[in-house]
Every structure is written in C-alpha cells, then in structure tokens.
Scaffold this motif. Structure first.
Motif, short mmCIF file in Angstrom:
data_model
loop_
_atom_site.label_atom_id
_atom_site.label_comp_id
_atom_site.label_asym_id
_atom_site.label_seq_id
_atom_site.Cartn_x
_atom_site.Cartn_y
_atom_site.Cartn_z
N SER A 53 78.08 21.74 38.83
CA SER A 53 77.05 21.15 37.75
C SER A 53 76.27 20.48 38.61
O SER A 53 75.02 20.20 38.15
CB SER A 53 77.74 20.34 36.85
OG SER A 53 78.34 19.29 37.39
N SER A 54 76.38 20.11 39.94
CA SER A 54 75.16 19.19 40.53
C SER A 54 74.26 20.29 41.31
O SER A 54 73.30 19.79 41.93
CB SER A 54 76.04 18.53 41.66
OG SER A 54 76.74 19.43 42.58
N TYR A 60 75.73 22.63 32.65
CA TYR A 60 75.80 21.37 32.30
C TYR A 60 77.32 20.93 32.57
O TYR A 60 77.64 19.68 32.44
CB TYR A 60 75.31 20.90 31.20
CG TYR A 60 76.14 21.48 29.89
CD1 TYR A 60 76.94 20.82 29.22
CD2 TYR A 60 75.51 22.73 29.40
CE1 TYR A 60 77.67 21.13 28.30
CE2 TYR A 60 76.20 23.13 28.42
CZ TYR A 60 77.26 22.32 27.50
OH TYR A 60 77.99 22.65 26.45
N PHE A 61 78.17 21.69 32.84
CA PHE A 61 79.59 21.47 32.94
C PHE A 61 80.33 22.40 34.10
O PHE A 61 79.65 23.13 34.34
CB PHE A 61 80.33 21.70 31.57
CG PHE A 61 80.29 23.02 31.02
CD1 PHE A 61 81.25 23.87 31.45
CD2 PHE A 61 79.29 23.41 30.22
CE1 PHE A 61 81.32 25.26 30.90
CE2 PHE A 61 79.34 24.59 29.84
CZ PHE A 61 80.59 25.66 30.23
N VAL A 87 77.88 12.23 29.80
CA VAL A 87 76.39 12.84 30.23
C VAL A 87 75.88 13.70 29.40
O VAL A 87 74.83 13.85 29.73
CB VAL A 87 76.62 13.51 31.66
CG1 VAL A 87 77.08 12.43 32.68
CG2 VAL A 87 77.85 14.50 31.63
N LYS A 88 76.60 14.10 28.31
CA LYS A 88 76.00 14.75 27.15
C LYS A 88 76.89 14.45 25.98
O LYS A 88 77.94 14.68 25.86
CB LYS A 88 76.02 16.15 27.64
CG LYS A 88 75.35 17.04 26.61
CD LYS A 88 75.33 18.45 26.93
CE LYS A 88 74.31 19.30 26.04
NZ LYS A 88 74.61 20.73 26.03
N THR A 100 80.53 15.80 27.00
CA THR A 100 80.73 15.99 28.28
C THR A 100 80.94 14.71 29.14
O THR A 100 79.86 13.97 29.02
CB THR A 100 79.42 16.87 29.07
OG1 THR A 100 79.57 18.02 28.16
CG2 THR A 100 79.86 17.11 30.42
N LEU A 102 81.82 12.63 32.89
CA LEU A 102 81.53 12.81 34.25
C LEU A 102 83.09 12.09 34.94
O LEU A 102 83.30 10.89 34.54
CB LEU A 102 80.28 11.85 35.09
CG LEU A 102 80.06 11.91 36.53
CD1 LEU A 102 79.75 13.35 36.63
CD2 LEU A 102 78.87 11.07 36.63
N ARG A 108 81.73 17.59 35.83
CA ARG A 108 81.26 17.28 34.52
C ARG A 108 82.50 18.06 33.74
O ARG A 108 82.38 19.42 33.86
CB ARG A 108 79.80 17.73 34.03
CG ARG A 108 78.84 16.88 35.02
CD ARG A 108 77.43 17.25 34.77
NE ARG A 108 76.70 16.35 35.68
CZ ARG A 108 75.60 15.77 34.93
NH1 ARG A 108 75.22 16.10 33.86
NH2 ARG A 108 74.76 15.02 35.60
#
Length: 113
Positions: A53-54, A60-61, A87-88, A100, A102, A108
């Motif tokens: 995800s980075s 996003y996960f 984060v979401k 979601t 962290l 994530r």
C-alpha cells in the motif's frame, strides 16, 4: 497471508490488542481472528518490511479481512479505544461496512462486513 515484521513480538502485541489470538510455530507466529489468519514472519532487516500500500499506485490495503457486521463494530470500538490509526473509514451502511487500519509495520489492513 505472510506479513514481514521488523519486531515480531511488537507485532504480536499490536494484533492481540485487536483481539487476535497468537500461536508461535517454528520461528513465526500465527495471528488469528475468526477465519482470518496472518503469519508474522521476522524480517531479516527492518528495511525489508515494505507494505504494498505504500507503493505509488498501490491499493489502499495490504490485506482484507471479511467479518460479521457485529464483529466489525466490536473491532471498531477496540481500535478507537486503543488509539490505533484508522486510515480509511469507517464507512457504515446496511449493505457494506468497512474500515482500514495502519499496523505497527505500516501495513494497511482492511476489515469489511
């Protein structure tokens, strides 16, 4: 799913905060919550931990866990009370709910019901 961990014991403590059960097996640790199981494996070097995800353009996960709506609400309360970063979400609806978080290694982890 295998997640590399910079510090396995720190990761075990993180997931136990969320209600995951741990079981050490041959140099790595299985973390289970309901039907979801992550295998925490020690990274040889901390910089080896690189969550997908980075990466630019990544999802996003890094992992997605399906659970019951009641389980998701309980997990949300644990996350909120423990100060873990969301984060979401959370997004709540009658048809689909999701959040979601962290984790301590930068992964994530999405949970949905």
């Amino acid at each position: 799913m295998v997640l590399l961990a910079a510090d396995v014991q720190e990761s075990v403590a993180f997931y136990e905060t969320l209600g995951f059960a741990s079981e050490e097996i041959g140099g790595h640790v299985h973390m289970s919550l309901g039907a979801a199981t992550f295998i925490l494996h020690p990274a040889k070097q901390p910089h080896d931990v690189r969550p997908y995800s980075s990466v630019g353009g990544g999802l996003y996960f890094d992992a997605f866990c399906y659970m019951t709506p009641e389980g998701l609400k309980q997990l949300y309360e644990l996350v909120r009370s423990s100060g873990i970063t969301i984060v979401k979400g959370p997004h709540w609806s009658d048809t689909w709910s999701e959040m979601t978080i962290l984790d301590n290694n930068g992964y994530r982890i999405a949970f949905g019901a």
